[in-house]
Design a protein around this motif. Structure first.
Motif, PDB file in Angstrom:
ATOM      1  N   ALA A 580      -8.365  18.955  34.538  1.00 54.12           N
ATOM      2  CA  ALA A 580      -8.559  19.122  35.905  1.00 54.12           C
ATOM      3  C   ALA A 580      -7.665  19.862  36.591  1.00 54.12           C
ATOM      4  O   ALA A 580      -6.378  20.600  35.650  1.00 54.12           O
ATOM      5  N   ASP A 581      -8.155  20.375  37.799  1.00 55.63           N
ATOM      6  CA  ASP A 581      -6.620  21.481  38.523  1.00 55.63           C
ATOM      7  C   ASP A 581      -5.455  20.291  38.585  1.00 55.63           C
ATOM      8  O   ASP A 581      -6.549  19.528  40.270  1.00 55.63           O
ATOM      9  N   TYR A 582      -4.940  20.490  38.482  1.00 53.76           N
ATOM     10  CA  TYR A 582      -3.731  19.752  38.821  1.00 53.76           C
ATOM     11  C   TYR A 582      -2.903  18.927  40.489  1.00 53.76           C
ATOM     12  O   TYR A 582      -3.060  18.155  40.901  1.00 53.76           O
ATOM     13  N   SER A 583      -3.386  20.274  41.032  1.00 53.47           N
ATOM     14  CA  SER A 583      -2.823  20.493  42.505  1.00 53.47           C
ATOM     15  C   SER A 583      -3.960  20.227  43.207  1.00 53.47           C
ATOM     16  O   SER A 583      -3.431  18.739  44.453  1.00 53.47           O
ATOM     17  N   ARG A 584      -5.139  20.021  43.625  1.00 50.67           N
ATOM     18  CA  ARG A 584      -6.507  19.424  43.479  1.00 50.67           C
ATOM     19  C   ARG A 584      -6.618  17.954  43.645  1.00 50.67           C
ATOM     20  O   ARG A 584      -6.844  16.768  44.376  1.00 50.67           O
ATOM     21  N   LEU A 585      -6.506  17.924  42.068  1.00 53.46           N
ATOM     22  CA  LEU A 585      -6.244  16.426  41.799  1.00 53.46           C
ATOM     23  C   LEU A 585      -5.450  15.533  42.587  1.00 53.46           C
ATOM     24  O   LEU A 585      -5.553  14.214  43.187  1.00 53.46           O
ATOM     25  N   PHE A 654     -14.713  13.505  52.203  1.00 53.75           N
ATOM     26  CA  PHE A 654     -15.642  14.102  51.555  1.00 53.75           C
ATOM     27  C   PHE A 654     -15.972  14.947  50.783  1.00 53.75           C
ATOM     28  O   PHE A 654     -15.992  15.271  49.246  1.00 53.75           O
ATOM     29  N   GLU A 655     -14.774  16.105  51.226  1.00 52.72           N
ATOM     30  CA  GLU A 655     -13.449  16.881  49.894  1.00 52.72           C
ATOM     31  C   GLU A 655     -12.957  16.031  48.805  1.00 52.72           C
ATOM     32  O   GLU A 655     -13.998  16.644  47.389  1.00 52.72           O
ATOM     33  N   SER A 656     -12.131  14.939  48.712  1.00 48.96           N
ATOM     34  CA  SER A 656     -12.623  14.181  47.500  1.00 48.96           C
ATOM     35  C   SER A 656     -13.558  13.497  46.693  1.00 48.96           C
ATOM     36  O   SER A 656     -13.698  13.732  45.253  1.00 48.96           O
ATOM     37  N   GLU A 658     -16.278  15.129  46.487  1.00 52.35           N
ATOM     38  CA  GLU A 658     -17.151  16.406  45.675  1.00 52.35           C
ATOM     39  C   GLU A 658     -16.406  17.203  45.153  1.00 52.35           C
ATOM     40  O   GLU A 658     -16.473  16.880  43.612  1.00 52.35           O
ATOM     41  N   TYR A 659     -15.157  17.221  44.887  1.00 53.20           N
ATOM     42  CA  TYR A 659     -14.115  17.162  43.514  1.00 53.20           C
ATOM     43  C   TYR A 659     -14.429  16.849  42.341  1.00 53.20           C
ATOM     44  O   TYR A 659     -14.626  16.875  41.594  1.00 53.20           O
ATOM     45  N   ILE A 660     -14.416  14.803  43.092  1.00 52.17           N
ATOM     46  CA  ILE A 660     -14.575  13.939  41.274  1.00 52.17           C
ATOM     47  C   ILE A 660     -16.281  14.361  40.918  1.00 52.17           C
ATOM     48  O   ILE A 660     -15.819  14.259  40.215  1.00 52.17           O
ATOM     49  N   ASN A 661     -16.661  14.601  41.552  1.00 48.90           N
ATOM     50  CA  ASN A 661     -17.643  14.710  41.535  1.00 48.90           C
ATOM     51  C   ASN A 661     -18.334  16.319  40.510  1.00 48.90           C
ATOM     52  O   ASN A 661     -18.712  16.555  39.342  1.00 48.90           O
ATOM     53  N   GLU A 662     -17.807  17.487  41.133  1.00 47.54           N
ATOM     54  CA  GLU A 662     -17.492  18.917  39.607  1.00 47.54           C
ATOM     55  C   GLU A 662     -17.023  18.062  38.947  1.00 47.54           C
ATOM     56  O   GLU A 662     -17.517  18.927  37.508  1.00 47.54           O
ATOM     57  N   LEU A 663     -15.996  16.859  38.678  1.00 47.04           N
ATOM     58  CA  LEU A 663     -15.535  16.654  37.220  1.00 47.04           C
ATOM     59  C   LEU A 663     -15.352  15.795  36.672  1.00 47.04           C
ATOM     60  O   LEU A 663     -16.200  15.365  35.076  1.00 47.04           O
ATOM     61  N   GLY A 664     -16.937  15.569  36.599  1.00 46.06           N
ATOM     62  CA  GLY A 664     -18.497  14.479  36.264  1.00 46.06           C
ATOM     63  C   GLY A 664     -17.589  13.307  36.529  1.00 46.06           C
ATOM     64  O   GLY A 664     -18.175  12.309  35.702  1.00 46.06           O
ATOM     65  N   GLY A 665     -17.179  12.669  37.833  1.00 49.70           N
ATOM     66  CA  GLY A 665     -16.624  11.589  38.103  1.00 49.70           C
ATOM     67  C   GLY A 665     -17.813  10.998  38.720  1.00 49.70           C
ATOM     68  O   GLY A 665     -18.821  11.313  39.053  1.00 49.70           O
ATOM     69  N   GLN A 666     -17.390   9.644  39.355  1.00 50.96           N
ATOM     70  CA  GLN A 666     -17.424   9.079  40.425  1.00 50.96           C
ATOM     71  C   GLN A 666     -16.176   8.386  41.390  1.00 50.96           C
ATOM     72  O   GLN A 666     -15.416   7.939  41.229  1.00 50.96           O
ATOM     73  N   LEU A 667     -17.245   8.493  42.915  1.00 49.12           N
ATOM     74  CA  LEU A 667     -16.078   7.745  43.187  1.00 49.12           C
ATOM     75  C   LEU A 667     -16.996   6.941  44.265  1.00 49.12           C
ATOM     76  O   LEU A 667     -18.141   7.167  45.364  1.00 49.12           O
ATOM     77  N   ALA A 668     -16.449   5.560  43.986  1.00 47.91           N
ATOM     78  CA  ALA A 668     -16.899   4.569  44.722  1.00 47.91           C
ATOM     79  C   ALA A 668     -16.025   3.551  45.882  1.00 47.91           C
ATOM     80  O   ALA A 668     -15.091   3.793  45.703  1.00 47.91           O
ATOM     81  N   VAL A 669     -17.133   2.281  46.400  1.00 49.13           N
ATOM     82  CA  VAL A 669     -15.828   2.487  47.675  1.00 49.13           C
ATOM     83  C   VAL A 669     -16.018   0.559  47.795  1.00 49.13           C
ATOM     84  O   VAL A 669     -17.269   0.724  47.825  1.00 49.13           O
ATOM     85  N   ASP A 670     -15.582   0.070  48.056  1.00 51.18           N
ATOM     86  CA  ASP A 670     -15.578  -1.617  48.766  1.00 51.18           C
ATOM     87  C   ASP A 670     -15.070  -2.096  49.722  1.00 51.18           C
ATOM     88  O   ASP A 670     -13.382  -2.353  48.996  1.00 51.18           O
ATOM     89  N   SER A 671     -15.454  -2.356  50.450  1.00 52.56           N
ATOM     90  CA  SER A 671     -14.335  -2.904  51.475  1.00 52.56           C
ATOM     91  C   SER A 671     -15.448  -3.806  52.768  1.00 52.56           C
ATOM     92  O   SER A 671     -16.003  -4.359  52.476  1.00 52.56           O
ATOM     93  N   GLN A 672     -14.575  -4.670  53.425  1.00 49.38           N
ATOM     94  CA  GLN A 672     -15.282  -5.651  54.433  1.00 49.38           C
ATOM     95  C   GLN A 672     -14.037  -5.296  55.754  1.00 49.38           C
ATOM     96  O   GLN A 672     -12.033  -5.320  55.438  1.00 49.38           O
ATOM     97  N   VAL A 673     -14.893  -5.446  56.450  1.00 44.87           N
ATOM     98  CA  VAL A 673     -13.791  -5.709  57.607  1.00 44.87           C
ATOM     99  C   VAL A 673     -13.080  -6.963  57.754  1.00 44.87           C
ATOM    100  O   VAL A 673     -12.762  -7.947  57.450  1.00 44.87           O
ATOM    101  N   SER A 674     -11.545  -5.901  58.346  1.00 45.95           N
ATOM    102  CA  SER A 674     -10.315  -7.103  58.669  1.00 45.95           C
ATOM    103  C   SER A 674      -9.666  -7.571  56.958  1.00 45.95           C
ATOM    104  O   SER A 674      -9.235  -9.057  57.070  1.00 45.95           O
ATOM    105  N   VAL A 675     -10.066  -7.545  55.933  1.00 48.33           N
ATOM    106  CA  VAL A 675      -9.507  -8.223  55.004  1.00 48.33           C
ATOM    107  C   VAL A 675      -9.450  -6.884  53.586  1.00 48.33           C
ATOM    108  O   VAL A 675      -8.328  -6.630  53.299  1.00 48.33           O
ATOM    109  N   GLY A 676      -9.763  -5.651  53.692  1.00 49.88           N
ATOM    110  CA  GLY A 676      -8.932  -4.533  52.839  1.00 49.88           C
ATOM    111  C   GLY A 676     -10.000  -3.685  52.794  1.00 49.88           C
ATOM    112  O   GLY A 676     -11.791  -3.975  52.365  1.00 49.88           O
ATOM    113  N   THR A 677      -9.945  -2.054  51.367  1.00 50.42           N
ATOM    114  CA  THR A 677     -10.900  -1.667  50.958  1.00 50.42           C
ATOM    115  C   THR A 677     -10.281  -1.619  49.635  1.00 50.42           C
ATOM    116  O   THR A 677      -8.791  -1.600  49.406  1.00 50.42           O
ATOM    117  N   THR A 678     -11.485  -0.925  49.352  1.00 47.21           N
ATOM    118  CA  THR A 678     -10.791  -0.033  47.442  1.00 47.21           C
ATOM    119  C   THR A 678     -11.535   0.689  47.137  1.00 47.21           C
ATOM    120  O   THR A 678     -12.856   1.025  46.417  1.00 47.21           O
TER     121      THR A 678
END
Length: 692
Positions: A580-585, A654-656, A658-678
């Motif tokens: 990948a592009d080191y600086s952008r990742l 949004f940029e994160s 977009e770029y991860i999709n360009e690299l052929g990867g995926q960005l997933a998120v799991d979150s609960q209010v007042s508990v935390g986010t992954t």
């Protein structure tokens, strides 16, 4: 002499027999292959009979005459089959009907056979007394058969698509050469009342040379099949070929007259005259004016309409869509071809509303020829939508009562037609066409065709203008988007420097803080330099490189240690390599970690984990912050310019993604209010070794 004749025709017979057996062994039940084999067999018998007659005196001249008719008929039947002997009916259930031209050709051959049989005794007598073929009626019929063959070859070649001509050009050259040579042989015989033996002997060798050409096309075409219809195109070329044949016959007769009565200089006069006649014929055939006149003549006298609209519209759209010329020049050319005009110019509406010359085809429009918006000329074209005939305007100005021509328009040499380009009742421009090569009657049909074609050309030009404007808008959009990301990066840098400055009062005397401060300032300076380079280079293509992912994560987490809470890095699978592009990742992952820091209170925790799942490297960024609702994740998280921060711009995530999709990867998120986010980033692992 007889030995030369026998050798010439024996070679032709052997060549035809060889091709016949070759076709017979490769025949797979197709009609075209069978007919080609039969034509070769008839030609072989014909050549063998001539060789035998010249050396041993048999078979008779009558048999040779019959074999020659059958041989010509065999090649004609093969060509007719390729063209399609049947005419399709409008009703699919109705039986096919034999083409009228096929019936006429068949009748002609029957007449020739009857004549040959009727004059068989005269053939024997004349050959016995003179030793040469000297039968005038037979010569004439042979000329006609050669002409029929030439026309069939020409029609077959003309009605074959350009993509398929590579496969049939050799057989057209071969069979066409066969009939052309026969035409030359028997035309000479008609003039001198006997066959020239030198031409007769060479005929066998010519047929021998033709066989490889036919064989080559047979190898390229396992099946010949091209439909044919009596179109203007065919009629045009057929008329030109007939005219050329008649012209050559007349010129040959005149040449013979000059030779016969020219005395000592008769032969010189004949050769000079024939050479000049051939040159004149070539000039006429390649003359645009002659071709235009013939097209107009055929349209007037053979058809109820001036145009074959299917052919004209196909040519019009093909000219608009293809070619090396710029679109505006192609639009002029497409309109000019409808009336056989050799040149023209285009005036198109500008941003200020005036009409200025923007293109020319074979002419250069005058630069100062500008028509103001709202002028009488423009209002007339827009309201009437007429095609203006300048010659008619000069002779009968009453027909154009409200029209006032621009002063520069009559000054254009040979300008005759003005075609308006109107779309949705708006005058977008107009085309000035030069006087056509041949005189045309500008009746309702021509005017309507030019008006419709002008509307079609206007739609193409508007589409091109819209595409050009859209391209410019996209460039500005790209620049604006890049500027937004740059502003976002600058905001992050300001945040880091502000945080460092706020902690300076408490920790400025600590060596560890001073070291971190220097590294943070140096990092910020390097990032600003890269941003400036990116802005000055105009958003050039990125340069991906191969690197260890755990090394990148160590650097990012180490730089975030000045924050509270501090992120903790856990590497479960070291040595994972990505490309990948080191600086952008680095910016993408750093942004997600920074978001976790800002969303987590100082007493909370942040983990950054690196592990391998299947064939992907997974980076998990988990925090114990305030979390996000499912509705926010679905509707706003990954949309630009949507943010829960007071000073946020809403483009980091949004940029994160977009770029991860360009690299052929995926960005997933799991979150609960007042508990935390992954956040879980999955990237494809680079398979090759880093050392290679």
């Amino acid at each position: 002499m007889t030995l030369f004749v026998a050798a010439s025709y024996i070679s032709a017979a052997i060549a035809y027999f060889f091709l016949f057996f070759l076709l017979l062994t490769s025949w797979r039940g197709r009609l075209y292959g069978l007919l080609l084999a039969i034509a070769c067999l008839l030609s072989a018998f014909w050549a063998a009979a001539i060789a035998s007659q010249s050396h041993w005196g048999y078979p008779s001249v009558f048999v040779i005459e019959i074999l020659e008719i059958l041989r010509n008929g065999g090649w004609s039947v093969f060509l007719i089959t390729l063209l399609g002997p049947f005419q399709h009916r409008d009703n699919p259930s109705a039986p096919y009907r034999m083409r009228r031209s096929v019936l006429i050709i068949g009748l002609v051959y029957l007449v020739f056979l009857s004549i040959a049989i009727f004059y068989s005794d005269q053939l024997k007598l004349e050959f016995a007394t003179s030793g040469r073929f000297a039968f005038s009626s037979g010569f004439f019929s042979s000329v006609i058969m050669a002409l029929i063959g030439m026309i069939l070859v020409e029609q077959y070649y003309r009605n074959t698509s350009r993509e398929q001509r590579w496969g049939i050009k050799f057989i057209c050259l071969g069979i066409g050469g066969l009939f052309v040579y026969d035409f030359y042989l028997y035309s000479d015989a008609l003039l001198f009342k006997k066959i020239n033996m030198d031409i007769w002997i060479a005929r066998g060798w010519v047929n021998t040379l033709i066989v490889p050409l036919i064989a080559l096309s047979a190898a390229r075409n396992p099946k010949w099949s091209v439909g044919i219809a009596l179109s203007r195109h065919i009629l045009f070329y057929s008329s030109a070929l007939f005219g050329a044949a008649i012209y050559l016959l007349v010129m040959a007769a005149v040449g013979y007259y000059l030779r016969l009565f020219g005395g000592t200089w008769g032969t010189v006069l004949q050769l000079t005259f024939l050479f000049g006649a051939v040159v004149l014929l070539i000039i006429l055939l390649f003359s645009g004016t002659t071709r235009s006149w013939l097209k107009v003549f055929i349209s007037k006298h053979f058809y109820s309409y001036n145009y074959d609209y299917r052919e004209e519209w196909l040519r019009f759209t093909r000219t608009l869509s293809e070619g090396e010329l710029e679109l505006r020049s192609r639009a002029i050319k497409a309109l000019a071809q409808l009336v056989e005009s050799p040149a023209g110019g285009l005036w198109f509406k500008q941003e200020n509303g005036n009409y200025s010359p923007t293109a020319g085809w074979n002419i250069t429009p005058p630069n100062n020829a500008v028509v103001a918006k709202g002028s009488e000329f423009c209002l007339f074209l827009e309201e009437k939508a007429w095609v203006i005939d300048l010659q008619e305007y000069a002779s009968e100005p009453v027909k154009y009562s409200t029209l006032i021509l621009p002063p520069w328009l009559p000054a254009i040499p040979k300008a005759q037609l003005v075609v308006p380009l109107i779309l949705h009742h708006e005058l977008l421009g107009f085309v000035v066409l030069i006087e056509p090569r041949s005189a045309i009657n500008l009746n309702w049909e021509v005017r309507d065709l030019l008006k419709v074609a002008g509307t079609q050309a206007a739609s193409y030009l508007v589409q091109d203008e819209t595409a050009s404007a859209l391209s410019i808008a996209r460039q500005f959009e790209s620049f604006s988007r890049m500027s937004t990301f740059v502003v976002h990066d600058i905001k992050n840098l300001i945040f880091q420097l502000s945080l460092m400055l706020s902690n300076a009062e408490k920790h400025k005397d600590k060596p560890e803080f001073q070291k971190d401060m220097i590294e943070t300032v140096a990092l910020s300076i390097n990032k600003m330099k890269r941003l400036l380079e990116k802005l000055s280079s105009g958003n050039q293509a990125e340069k991906p490189e191969v690197f260890y992912l755990d090394k990148l994560l160590w650097q990012i987490v180490e730089r975030k240690n000045i924050n509270e809470p501090k992120p903790v890095l856990e590497v479960f699978d070291p040595g994972l390599i990505v490309k990948a592009d080191y600086s952008r990742l680095e910016r993408v992952i750093g942004h997600l970690i920074q978001n976790a820091i800002e969303a987590t209170p100082k007493g909370g925790q942040i983990w950054v984990r690196l592990l391998k799942k299947d064939h992907s490297a997974v980076i998990e960024i988990e925090d114990t912050g305030h979390g996000m609702s499912e509705q926010f994740i679905q509707e706003k998280l990954f949309k630009p310019f949507e943010s829960t921060k007071t000073a946020g711009m809403g483009i980091g995530v949004f940029e994160s993604k977009e770029y991860i999709n360009e690299l052929g990867g995926q960005l997933a998120v799991d979150s609960q209010v007042s508990v935390g986010t992954t956040f879980a980033i999955s990237l494809p692992i680079y398979q090759k070794s880093l050392r290679n």
